[in-house]
Design an enzyme around this catalytic site. Structure first.
Site, PDB file in Angstrom:
ATOM      1  N   ASP A 101      -0.060  -7.671   1.465  1.00 45.06           N
ATOM      2  CA  ASP A 101       0.575  -6.065   1.540  1.00 45.06           C
ATOM      3  C   ASP A 101       2.017  -6.079   1.711  1.00 45.06           C
ATOM      4  O   ASP A 101       2.542  -5.256   2.535  1.00 45.06           O
ATOM      5  CB  ASP A 101      -0.245  -5.308   2.760  1.00 45.06           C
ATOM      6  CG  ASP A 101      -0.296  -3.828   2.816  1.00 45.06           C
ATOM      7  OD1 ASP A 101       0.204  -3.402   1.637  1.00 45.06           O
ATOM      8  OD2 ASP A 101      -0.214  -3.223   3.759  1.00 45.06           O
ATOM      9  N   GLY A 150     -12.564 -22.491  -6.317  1.00 43.40           N
ATOM     10  CA  GLY A 150     -13.694 -22.103  -6.833  1.00 43.40           C
ATOM     11  C   GLY A 150     -15.010 -22.227  -6.070  1.00 43.40           C
ATOM     12  O   GLY A 150     -16.097 -22.635  -6.608  1.00 43.40           O
ATOM     13  N   VAL A 151     -14.952 -21.995  -4.576  1.00 44.06           N
ATOM     14  CA  VAL A 151     -15.806 -22.079  -3.981  1.00 44.06           C
ATOM     15  C   VAL A 151     -15.926 -20.995  -2.925  1.00 44.06           C
ATOM     16  O   VAL A 151     -14.918 -20.252  -2.767  1.00 44.06           O
ATOM     17  CB  VAL A 151     -15.766 -23.413  -3.098  1.00 44.06           C
ATOM     18  CG1 VAL A 151     -15.754 -24.571  -3.874  1.00 44.06           C
ATOM     19  CG2 VAL A 151     -14.498 -23.368  -2.119  1.00 44.06           C
ATOM     20  N   ASN A 191       5.553   5.186   8.832  1.00 43.12           N
ATOM     21  CA  ASN A 191       6.367   4.010   9.054  1.00 43.12           C
ATOM     22  C   ASN A 191       5.799   2.853   8.337  1.00 43.12           C
ATOM     23  O   ASN A 191       6.548   1.825   8.673  1.00 43.12           O
ATOM     24  CB  ASN A 191       6.003   3.857  10.569  1.00 43.12           C
ATOM     25  CG  ASN A 191       6.957   4.772  11.649  1.00 43.12           C
ATOM     26  OD1 ASN A 191       6.230   5.266  12.531  1.00 43.12           O
ATOM     27  ND2 ASN A 191       8.006   5.302  11.048  1.00 43.12           N
ATOM     28  N   SER A 192       4.792   2.851   7.394  1.00 41.33           N
ATOM     29  CA  SER A 192       4.530   1.666   6.911  1.00 41.33           C
ATOM     30  C   SER A 192       5.516   0.980   5.995  1.00 41.33           C
ATOM     31  O   SER A 192       6.212   1.660   5.556  1.00 41.33           O
ATOM     32  CB  SER A 192       3.365   2.015   5.450  1.00 41.33           C
ATOM     33  OG  SER A 192       2.266   2.669   6.256  1.00 41.33           O
ATOM     34  N   HIS A 219       0.813  -1.092   0.159  1.00 42.03           N
ATOM     35  CA  HIS A 219      -0.193  -0.008  -0.001  1.00 42.03           C
ATOM     36  C   HIS A 219       0.812   1.146  -0.157  1.00 42.03           C
ATOM     37  O   HIS A 219       0.184   2.230  -0.187  1.00 42.03           O
ATOM     38  CB  HIS A 219      -0.878  -0.049   1.097  1.00 42.03           C
ATOM     39  CG  HIS A 219      -0.484   0.101   2.580  1.00 42.03           C
ATOM     40  ND1 HIS A 219      -0.031  -0.593   3.394  1.00 42.03           N
ATOM     41  CD2 HIS A 219      -0.154   1.525   3.265  1.00 42.03           C
ATOM     42  CE1 HIS A 219       0.253   0.147   4.563  1.00 42.03           C
ATOM     43  NE2 HIS A 219       0.400   1.302   4.361  1.00 42.03           N
TER      44      HIS A 219
END
Length: 362
Positions: A142, A272-273, A215-216, A112
Site C-alpha cells: 500500500d 508457485g506454491v 489522513n491516509s 489506496h
C-alpha cells in the site's frame, strides 16, 4: 478519501486510510520517553513537508449499478435504475495525505489514495496546488510515490529507523483528516508487529494518536522529526478515530520507495506454491506445501504437495508468512535452497525463483 474508496479498503472494522504522524525534538529536554513541554517546534519543522492530496476517480455505470439499493431489487423500479445508470460515468472526489522526501518534489503516500486516480492535485503547506504524476505504486504494501513540479525546491523530511522505535515512544501525527487540511495529533506507539489481515507483508506499528479518514499516506514522526512510518489504517466501527491506528514501518517503506523511484514497480520472488502452517502435531517446525502450481518454479525443481519447508538458504522458517516474505524478498532469477522434509526424510532442493504474479500466494 471518498466514501467509495473507504468502503473498498474496509477490513471488518479496519478502515484502510489514515493519517500522517509527526513528532519532534524541538525542545532540548525531550527524549523518546519524555514528552516535551510543547510540540510546536517539531510541528514547525516538519509540517511544511506534509501535503494534502485530492484525487478524482472515474466510476463506470456498472460500478454504480452494483450499489443498487436493496429496496429496489425485484421491483419495477430496478429496471429504471439500471437503464438510467448503465452508460453513465461518475466522478468521485477523495482526499488523502503525503509527505515530501526529496526537494525536487517526490512525495510518498498510500497506494489506496492514488492507485485508481484519474487526476491528482497536491496542496502544499502554503496553499499552492500542483498536479501530480504517479512514479510507481505497490498494492501489496500500500505504498505509492508521486511527483510534482513546483519550479523550486520543496522542504523534505528524512527517514528514521523504525527498528529503533519502542512501545511507549512518543509520535506525532499530521495530515488531512476529513479533508480539513494540515492537522496534527500526538500519541505513543502502542504495539509493534501487528498483522491486521491487509496483506502478506503486514508488520504494522500500532499507534494511539487520533487519526481519521483523509489522513491516509501521512507520515509518522519520531521526536527527532524523522519519518518512522506511513499511516495506513484505523480500527473504526463508526468511521472516525477510536484511538487505534496502524502505520507501515519505515524499514519497509524506505526500500519500497527506492525501488519504485528507480523502476516504477516492485519485483518479487515466487515459488508457485500454496502453503499452510505445519500440522505435524507439533513434532515438526516448518511450513507445509499445500499445493504446487504445475507451471511454477517449485514444481520444476521437484517440490511436491505435502513437503514441509524448514529453512530457506539455511534460515529457519516456521510460519507461512515467514516463508512468503523470504521468497518475496528474493530477486527473481535467483537460486534459493529449500530444506525440506518428505515422509520423514530431510533433503535440500535448489529452486530458481520466478516473478511473483499479481495476487499470488507464494
Amino acid at each position: 478519501m471518498s466514501a467509495a474508496a473507504m468502503s473498498r479498503r474496509t477490513l471488518g472494522a479496519l478502515v484502510l486510510g489514515l493519517s500522517l504522524a509527526a513528532c519532534s525534538s524541538g525542545t532540548p529536554t525531550a527524549s523518546a520517553g519524555t514528552a516535551p513541554a510543547t510540540f510546536a517546534p517539531l510541528v514547525k519543522k516538519v509540517l511544511p513537508s506534509v501535503v494534502n492530496i485530492a484525487v478524482t476517480e472515474v466510476v463506470s455505470g456498472n460500478d454504480v449499478m452494483a450499489d443498487l439499493p436493496p429496496e429496489l431489487r425485484g421491483t419495477p423500479f430496478e429496471r429504471q435504475f439500471r437503464d438510467r445508470f448503465r452508460d453513465r460515468r461518475e466522478q468521485i472526489l477523495g482526499a488523502g495525505s503525503g509527505f515530501v522526501i526529496d526537494p525536487s518534489g517526490v512525495i510518498v503516500t498510500n497506494n489506496h489514495v492514488v492507485g485508481h486516480a484519474a487526476k491528482i492535485v497536491v496542496s502544499l503547506s502554503d496553499g499552492t496546488e500542483l498536479p501530480a504524476t504517479v512514479i510507481g505504486t505497490d498494492s501489496l504494501t500500500d505504498i505509492a510515490v508521486i511527483k510534482v513540479n513546483a519550479g523550486h525546491t520543496l522542504p523534505a523530511v528524512s527517514w528514521g529507523d523504525s527498528r529503533a522505535v519502542e512501545v511507549g515512544d512518543w509520535i506525532l501525527a499530521a495530515g488531512n483528516p476529513f479533508g480539513l487540511g494540515g492537522s496534527v495529533t500526538v500519541g505513543i506507539v502502542s504495539a509493534r508487529g501487528r498483522d491486521i489481515g491487509a496483506g502478506p507483508f503486514d508488520d504494522f506499528l500500532q499507534l494511539d494518536a487520533p487519526i481519521n479518514p483523509g489522513n491516509s499516506g501521512g507520515p509518522t514522526f519520531n521526536l527527532d522529526g524523522q519519518v518512522v512510518g506511513v499511516n495506513t489504517a484505523i480500527v473504526s466501527p463508526t468511521g472516525g478515530s477510536v484511538g487505534i491506528g496502524f502505520a507501515i514501518p519505515s524499514q519497509i517503506v524506505e526500500g519500497i520507495v527506492a525501488d519504485l523511484r528507480s523502476k516504477g514497480h516492485i519485483d518479487r520472488g515466487w515459488l508457485g506454491v500454496s502453503v499452510s502452517e505445519s500440522d505435524a502435531a507439533g513434532k515438526v517446525s516448518g511450513v507445509t506445501i499445500a499445493g504446487v502450481d504445475r507451471q511454477g518454479p517449485a514444481a520444476r525443481a521437484g517440490v511436491r504437495a505435502g513437503d514441509i519447508v524448514t529453512a530457506v538458504n539455511g534460515d529457519h522458517v516456521d510460519t507461512a508468512r515467514g516463508l512468503i516474505r523470504a521468497v518475496a524478498a528474493t530477486q527473481p532469477g535467483t537460486v534459493v535452497h529449500l530444506s525440506l522434509l518428505r515422509a520423514g526424510r530431510a533433503f535440500d532442493v535448489s529452486v530458481t525463483v520466478g516473478h511473483r504474479p499479481a495476487d499470488s500466494a507464494g
